[in-house]
Write a protein that holds these residues in place. Structure first.
Motif, PDB file in Angstrom:
ATOM      1  N   TRP A 263       0.789  -1.219   0.000  1.00 39.35           N
ATOM      2  CA  TRP A 263       0.000   0.000   0.000  1.00 39.35           C
ATOM      3  C   TRP A 263       0.829   1.281   0.000  1.00 39.35           C
ATOM      4  O   TRP A 263       0.273   2.379  -0.108  1.00 39.35           O
ATOM      5  CB  TRP A 263      -0.912   0.008   1.222  1.00 39.35           C
ATOM      6  CG  TRP A 263      -1.847  -1.162   1.299  1.00 39.35           C
ATOM      7  CD1 TRP A 263      -1.539  -2.451   1.650  1.00 39.35           C
ATOM      8  CD2 TRP A 263      -3.255  -1.166   1.020  1.00 39.35           C
ATOM      9  NE1 TRP A 263      -2.653  -3.249   1.609  1.00 39.35           N
ATOM     10  CE2 TRP A 263      -3.729  -2.489   1.228  1.00 39.35           C
ATOM     11  CE3 TRP A 263      -4.161  -0.178   0.638  1.00 39.35           C
ATOM     12  CZ2 TRP A 263      -5.065  -2.839   1.055  1.00 39.35           C
ATOM     13  CZ3 TRP A 263      -5.500  -0.525   0.467  1.00 39.35           C
ATOM     14  CH2 TRP A 263      -5.932  -1.841   0.672  1.00 39.35           C
ATOM     15  N   ALA A 264       2.136   1.183   0.103  1.00 38.13           N
ATOM     16  CA  ALA A 264       2.967   2.373   0.288  1.00 38.13           C
ATOM     17  C   ALA A 264       2.964   3.299  -0.921  1.00 38.13           C
ATOM     18  O   ALA A 264       3.274   4.488  -0.792  1.00 38.13           O
ATOM     19  CB  ALA A 264       4.401   1.959   0.615  1.00 38.13           C
TER      20      ALA A 264
ATOM     21  N   GLU B 150       5.060  -3.143   7.401  1.00 40.49           N
ATOM     22  CA  GLU B 150       4.509  -1.834   7.728  1.00 40.49           C
ATOM     23  C   GLU B 150       3.634  -1.303   6.596  1.00 40.49           C
ATOM     24  O   GLU B 150       2.670  -0.559   6.833  1.00 40.49           O
ATOM     25  CB  GLU B 150       5.644  -0.848   8.030  1.00 40.49           C
ATOM     26  CG  GLU B 150       5.167   0.521   8.464  1.00 40.49           C
ATOM     27  CD  GLU B 150       6.322   1.441   8.818  1.00 40.49           C
ATOM     28  OE1 GLU B 150       6.054   2.614   9.167  1.00 40.49           O
ATOM     29  OE2 GLU B 150       7.483   0.996   8.751  1.00 40.49           O
ATOM     30  N   ALA B 151       3.965  -1.670   5.359  1.00 35.68           N
ATOM     31  CA  ALA B 151       3.209  -1.214   4.189  1.00 35.68           C
ATOM     32  C   ALA B 151       2.159  -2.227   3.746  1.00 35.68           C
ATOM     33  O   ALA B 151       1.559  -2.068   2.678  1.00 35.68           O
ATOM     34  CB  ALA B 151       4.168  -0.933   3.034  1.00 35.68           C
ATOM     35  N   VAL B 152       1.932  -3.251   4.553  1.00 35.25           N
ATOM     36  CA  VAL B 152       0.952  -4.288   4.209  1.00 35.25           C
ATOM     37  C   VAL B 152      -0.162  -4.355   5.241  1.00 35.25           C
ATOM     38  O   VAL B 152      -1.331  -4.112   4.946  1.00 35.25           O
ATOM     39  CB  VAL B 152       1.628  -5.673   4.067  1.00 35.25           C
ATOM     40  CG1 VAL B 152       0.578  -6.754   3.814  1.00 35.25           C
ATOM     41  CG2 VAL B 152       2.660  -5.654   2.952  1.00 35.25           C
TER      42      VAL B 152
ATOM     43  N   TYR C  91       1.047  -9.574  13.402  1.00 34.07           N
ATOM     44  CA  TYR C  91       2.155  -8.673  13.071  1.00 34.07           C
ATOM     45  C   TYR C  91       2.557  -7.828  14.273  1.00 34.07           C
ATOM     46  O   TYR C  91       3.740  -7.717  14.613  1.00 34.07           O
ATOM     47  CB  TYR C  91       1.741  -7.793  11.898  1.00 34.07           C
ATOM     48  CG  TYR C  91       2.669  -6.650  11.609  1.00 34.07           C
ATOM     49  CD1 TYR C  91       3.978  -6.877  11.182  1.00 34.07           C
ATOM     50  CD2 TYR C  91       2.243  -5.326  11.746  1.00 34.07           C
ATOM     51  CE1 TYR C  91       4.836  -5.819  10.908  1.00 34.07           C
ATOM     52  CE2 TYR C  91       3.087  -4.269  11.468  1.00 34.07           C
ATOM     53  CZ  TYR C  91       4.386  -4.516  11.047  1.00 34.07           C
ATOM     54  OH  TYR C  91       5.232  -3.464  10.783  1.00 34.07           O
ATOM     55  N   ARG C  92       1.576  -7.257  14.946  1.00 35.29           N
ATOM     56  CA  ARG C  92       1.870  -6.380  16.071  1.00 35.29           C
ATOM     57  C   ARG C  92       2.477  -7.117  17.254  1.00 35.29           C
ATOM     58  O   ARG C  92       3.256  -6.530  18.025  1.00 35.29           O
ATOM     59  CB  ARG C  92       0.587  -5.672  16.510  1.00 35.29           C
ATOM     60  CG  ARG C  92       0.144  -4.556  15.577  1.00 35.29           C
ATOM     61  CD  ARG C  92      -1.168  -3.947  16.041  1.00 35.29           C
ATOM     62  NE  ARG C  92      -1.506  -2.730  15.296  1.00 35.29           N
ATOM     63  CZ  ARG C  92      -2.667  -2.084  15.417  1.00 35.29           C
ATOM     64  NH1 ARG C  92      -3.590  -2.542  16.258  1.00 35.29           N
ATOM     65  NH2 ARG C  92      -2.893  -0.993  14.711  1.00 35.29           N
TER      66      ARG C  92
ATOM     67  N   ASP D 180       5.608 -11.489   9.800  1.00 40.97           N
ATOM     68  CA  ASP D 180       5.796 -10.258   9.050  1.00 40.97           C
ATOM     69  C   ASP D 180       5.674 -10.610   7.572  1.00 40.97           C
ATOM     70  O   ASP D 180       5.628 -11.787   7.201  1.00 40.97           O
ATOM     71  CB  ASP D 180       7.160  -9.631   9.337  1.00 40.97           C
ATOM     72  CG  ASP D 180       7.177  -8.119   9.093  1.00 40.97           C
ATOM     73  OD1 ASP D 180       6.287  -7.621   8.369  1.00 40.97           O
ATOM     74  OD2 ASP D 180       8.082  -7.442   9.623  1.00 40.97           O
ATOM     75  N   TYR D 181       5.611  -9.575   6.767  1.00 35.60           N
ATOM     76  CA  TYR D 181       5.572  -9.750   5.310  1.00 35.60           C
ATOM     77  C   TYR D 181       6.963  -9.426   4.780  1.00 35.60           C
ATOM     78  O   TYR D 181       7.572  -8.433   5.203  1.00 35.60           O
ATOM     79  CB  TYR D 181       4.529  -8.823   4.690  1.00 35.60           C
ATOM     80  CG  TYR D 181       3.895  -9.373   3.446  1.00 35.60           C
ATOM     81  CD1 TYR D 181       2.634  -9.950   3.480  1.00 35.60           C
ATOM     82  CD2 TYR D 181       4.566  -9.345   2.230  1.00 35.60           C
ATOM     83  CE1 TYR D 181       2.048 -10.476   2.337  1.00 35.60           C
ATOM     84  CE2 TYR D 181       3.997  -9.856   1.084  1.00 35.60           C
ATOM     85  CZ  TYR D 181       2.734 -10.417   1.143  1.00 35.60           C
ATOM     86  OH  TYR D 181       2.165 -10.949   0.014  1.00 35.60           O
TER      87      TYR D 181
END
Length: 309
Positions: A50-51, A252-254, A280-281, A286-287
């Motif tokens: 999404w970044a 972070e961008a996913v 993730y959190r 992670d991706y």
């Protein structure tokens, strides 16, 4: 007069199950057709990158934004190859082949081969891209190969010749691979000496996470996904002889934008896929974007390089 024996009707051979296609994967990508689920808009099947969306922080996220995020995940992967025009490519786990068409159309990769283990996905890809599969236009050379092809096969048994591919990529498929070392060996085999590999998907951060993930995310519990650990993935690529292995976390961008999209849509906001953000959190997964170079050519006696028999 002797009675003629009645002819017995011939039995049609029953299709044999694919030993490399797990039952849960067969169901989800077969009769259930995951590409039609609202969370995966546009026929793509990935969580998106999404970044690159303009004004991501402002206003609601539309279905067009969702589709753009899925396309941008492919663009993120294909950008790692640098020069692409006229280079051969293989996508492992191609689904409906939308990423293959993007690679052909936007990056000039050709020919592009889409490989998928599920026969239904191959059938859908061929139907979706029938015009491209027909081959070059009459204006091109008569012997020019078709720019696009779809082949049924498993990641650990790629049905292509040695050293036949310059760019090998996989987008959100490796979490299904039961034999990641086998895939790594096959990738090393089919890549040309100047070839490169790029794959992206979600992996567990550490071995401790593999015990917790099935309790949080149903695909790990029901056998759809395998909780591969990112360090093991990198080690498998290295063991297969691949070089210059680089791992980049892109979660972070996913996860945050994907969850925000889910939360803004009534039919999605209470669904279990929102637990990916929790995973993730809490540091469970992670991706990742993983890239590597083909194995170094083997030196033949006398000092000359040899890439195979």
């Amino acid at each position: 007069m002797a009675q003629q024996p009645q002819r017995q009707p011939q039995r049609q051979p029953q299709p044999q199950p694919n030993p490399h296609l797990p039952d849960r994967v067969a169901a989800v990508y077969g009769e259930q057709d995951l590409s039609t689920v609202p969370a995966f808009a546009g026929g793509f099947i990935n969580f998106g990158y999404w970044a690159r969306l303009p004004d991501l922080a402002d206003g609601p996220l539309s279905e067009a934004d969702r589709i753009r995020s899925e396309q941008d995940l492919y663009r993120l992967v294909l950008d790692t190859f640098g020069r692409t025009r006229g280079r051969s490519a293989l996508e492992v786990g191609c689904g409906r082949g939308l990423g293959c068409a993007l690679a052909l159309r936007e990056y000039g990769l050709a020919p592009v081969t889409g490989l998928d283990i599920h026969p239904d996905q191959i059938a859908r890809a061929r139907a979706t891209h029938a015009e491209l599969l027909a081959g070059p236009s009459t204006d091109g050379p008569a012997d020019a190969p078709a720019p696009l092809a779809f082949v049924e096969g498993a990641a650990q048994r790629i049905p292509l010749p040695d050293a036949s591919v310059e760019c090998l990529y996989s987008v959100e498929a490796a979490q299904h691979f039961r034999d990641l070392p086998g895939f790594a060996r096959e990738a090393a085999r089919v890549l040309r000496p100047d070839g490169r590999l790029a794959l992206t998907t979600f992996f567990a951060r550490a071995h401790e996470a593999t015990r917790a993930l099935p309790g949080l995310l149903p695909p790990y519990a029901d056998g759809l996904d395998v909780p591969h650990v990112i360090d093991d993935v990198a080690a498998a690529l290295a063991a297969a002889g691949l070089r210059d292995i680089r791992v980049r976390a892109i979660g972070e961008a996913v996860w945050e934008p994907y969850d925000r999209y889910m939360a803004q849509r009534r039919e999605l906001r209470d669904k279990w896929p929102r637990h990916y953000l929790t995973a993730y959190r809490t540091g469970l997964l992670d991706y990742y974007l993983v890239t590597a170079a083909a194995p170094a050519p083997v030196s033949a006696p006398g000092g000359s390089a040899s890439t195979g028999p």
